[in-house]
Design an enzyme around this catalytic site. Structure first.
Site, PDB file in Angstrom:
ATOM      1  N   GLU A  59       0.825  -1.213   0.000  1.00  0.00           N
ATOM      2  CA  GLU A  59       0.000   0.000   0.000  1.00  0.00           C
ATOM      3  C   GLU A  59       0.863   1.269   0.000  1.00  0.00           C
ATOM      4  OE1 GLU A  59      -3.626   0.465   2.019  1.00  0.00           O
ATOM      5  OE2 GLU A  59      -4.000  -1.667   2.264  1.00  0.00           O
ATOM      6  N   HIS A 329      -1.665  -0.691  10.096  1.00  0.00           N
ATOM      7  CA  HIS A 329      -1.006  -1.962  10.394  1.00  0.00           C
ATOM      8  C   HIS A 329       0.315  -1.674  11.093  1.00  0.00           C
ATOM      9  CE1 HIS A 329      -3.084  -5.037   7.643  1.00  0.00           C
ATOM     10  NE2 HIS A 329      -3.770  -3.920   7.489  1.00  0.00           N
TER      11      HIS A 329
END
Length: 481
Positions: A59, A329
């Site tokens: 990402e 995350h």
């Protein structure tokens, strides 16, 4: 690939490797404080002690963010590759302390549906970022890195409508890793796999790929999923605290320590600069592990043996001024150590055990060496995948028929509207009929194209996946007799 700095071929094979994998949550226009957070991620990587030598990012969607990270880490990671894929990019990048000899982007044949445009998995062209990195002068002193981000789950398994796609993707990356291991190279699988350790996808990666999850190597008692799910294995029925989720269970997602999990009220306090402390001793039922580092090699190929020395959850720091977590995350990090030879490793250490279960030879609680490369799974696992493919194929065939029926219906409606304009008593009625004809036919054509072209392509990819699974099942059944 970025221009290579002056860097000679390594003269010596390193005795250890420090590896990091991190989902940066860098969605353009959507992720809050995107560029500021990813820039600070680069600073955190640069400050790491010990510094990482191979980094896999997910990402990291924009070239701007990638270059910001590269600028801050180039003194420890002089080599890097940003991977291009799909319409909006695959979001994958690999950084390395050693030269990248070869690189490619492998697109997954099954990767979501274009109709789910609001989810975006199909449009970004998810796949595997592959890099061949030379870490020593020998012919097999090579690490093959596979960085990926599997299709996101939108419902809890086994009711997830995309579970077939994610399972197929796990099979694809497992095959790539197994082939690299058979070439005699050390294999690293990094990424956000969007799976829990007890899932079928996890079993495929380890069983078909011949690799091992570094966290499960060191902590086989760790949890298989979030505590609020039905799976409590590894916990003894006890609800883990937030600290235990990080330190024992390796939770990288939905942790109480991650500010992006907090409610809007708490996040508004952060925006105002207020400090909010998290009680790590409180239960954390939603924390789970979605990010992984897998490693493996073929012991019979003559390559060096590598062991897991440590593994930890990292990137826990918050942004110094925004006070938010650097991503939704946390990272997973590990250190692998190299053994000279099995004989040399055994000298002076009478505690080494040569034989254990599950393909591991345990030397101590903190260092385990991969000594076997499993290449098949239980027959029941293959049967479950075949049943999943059959069920999903029926669903997609039904979807194709409905989309084609929609196209045919809209075509007839459009013809009827155009014919009706001949007898229209008013101009505005004629306009409405033309508008209805245009909009309806446009929607029908799009649906027809998805049904006739995309679903057809998807069904063919499913047939290929089904053949591979059935073939692997026959081999596994034959080996079991």
């Amino acid at each position: 690939m970025d221009p290579k700095p002056a860097h000679p071929v390594p003269s010596n094979l390193p005795s250890s490797l420090r590896i990091l994998s991190h989902n940066c949550w860098g969605l353009k226009f959507i992720a809050k404080h995107r560029h500021e957070r990813l820039t600070e991620i680069g600073n955190e990587i640069a400050r790491s002690d010990p510094p990482p030598q191979i980094v896999g990012l997910q990402e990291c969607w924009t070239q701007q963010d990638y270059l910001a990270i590269r600028e801050r880490t180039k003194h420890i990671l002089p080599y890097g590759k940003f991977y291009w894929s799909g319409i909006f990019g695959g979001g994958l990048a690999i950084l390395s302390a050693w030269p990248i000899e070869e690189s490619r982007m492998y697109r997954y044949p099954l990767n979501g549906r274009p109709a789910a445009f609001f989810r975006g998995d199909w449009f970004v062209g998810k796949g595997v970022a592959c890099a061949r990195i030379r870490i020593g002068p020998g012919k097999k002193d090579v690490v093959e890195v596979f960085c990926t981000h599997l299709h996101a789950p939108y419902e809890r398994e086994p009711n997830d409508s995309y579970i077939c796609h994610r399972t197929a993707q796990a099979w694809e990356i497992a095959r790539l890793m197994r082939h690299a291991s058979e070439r005699g190279h050390l294999v690293l699988g990094l990424g956000d796999f969007n799976m829990t350790p007890g899932s079928m996808a996890h079993a495929l990666v380890e069983g078909h790929g011949g690799v091992r999850d570094v966290w499960r190597v060191l902590r086989p008692e760790s949890a298989l999923g979030a505590a609020d799910g039905v799976e409590e294995a590894g916990r003894g029925g006890k609800m883990p605290t937030a600290k235990e989720c990080l330190e024992i269970h390796g939770a990288t997602c939905d942790s109480r320590f991650n500010t992006w999990r907090w409610n809007k009220g708490e996040q508004k306090k952060l925006d105002k600069g207020e400090e909010i402390e998290v009680d790590g001793d409180k239960p954390d039922p939603k924390a789970k592990r979605l990010d992984y580092i897998f490693f493996g090699s073929d012991p019979g190929s003559g390559c060096s043996e590598w062991s897991v020395a440590s593994a930890n959850v990292g990137m826990l720091a918050r942004h110094p001024t925004l006070k938010c977590s650097l991503s939704d995350h946390f990272s997973v990090e590990t250190t692998l150590v190299r053994r000279q030879t099995a004989t040399a490793a055994g000298e002076g250490n009478g505690t080494i055990q040569k034989v254990t279960t599950n393909g591991y030879a345990a030397k101590s609680p903190h260092e385990i060496t991969l000594t076997a490369t499993p290449t098949s799974l239980p027959v029941q696992t293959y049967d479950a995948i075949i049943a999943m493919i059959d069920s999903y194929s029926l669903r997609e065939r039904k979807q194709r028929r409905l989309r084609l029926y929609h196209f045919g219906t809209e075509l007839l409606i459009a013809i009827g509207c155009l014919a009706a304009t001949w007898w229209s008593p008013r101009n505005f009625v004629c306009f409405l009929l033309m508008l209805l004809s245009t909009l309806g036919l446009s929607a029908g054509v799009i649906d027809g194209l998805m049904g006739g072209l995309f679903v057809g392509s998807e069904l063919r990819a499913l047939k290929e996946f089904e053949w591979e699974i059935k073939n692997a099942r026959e081999i596994a059944a034959g080996a079991g007799r």
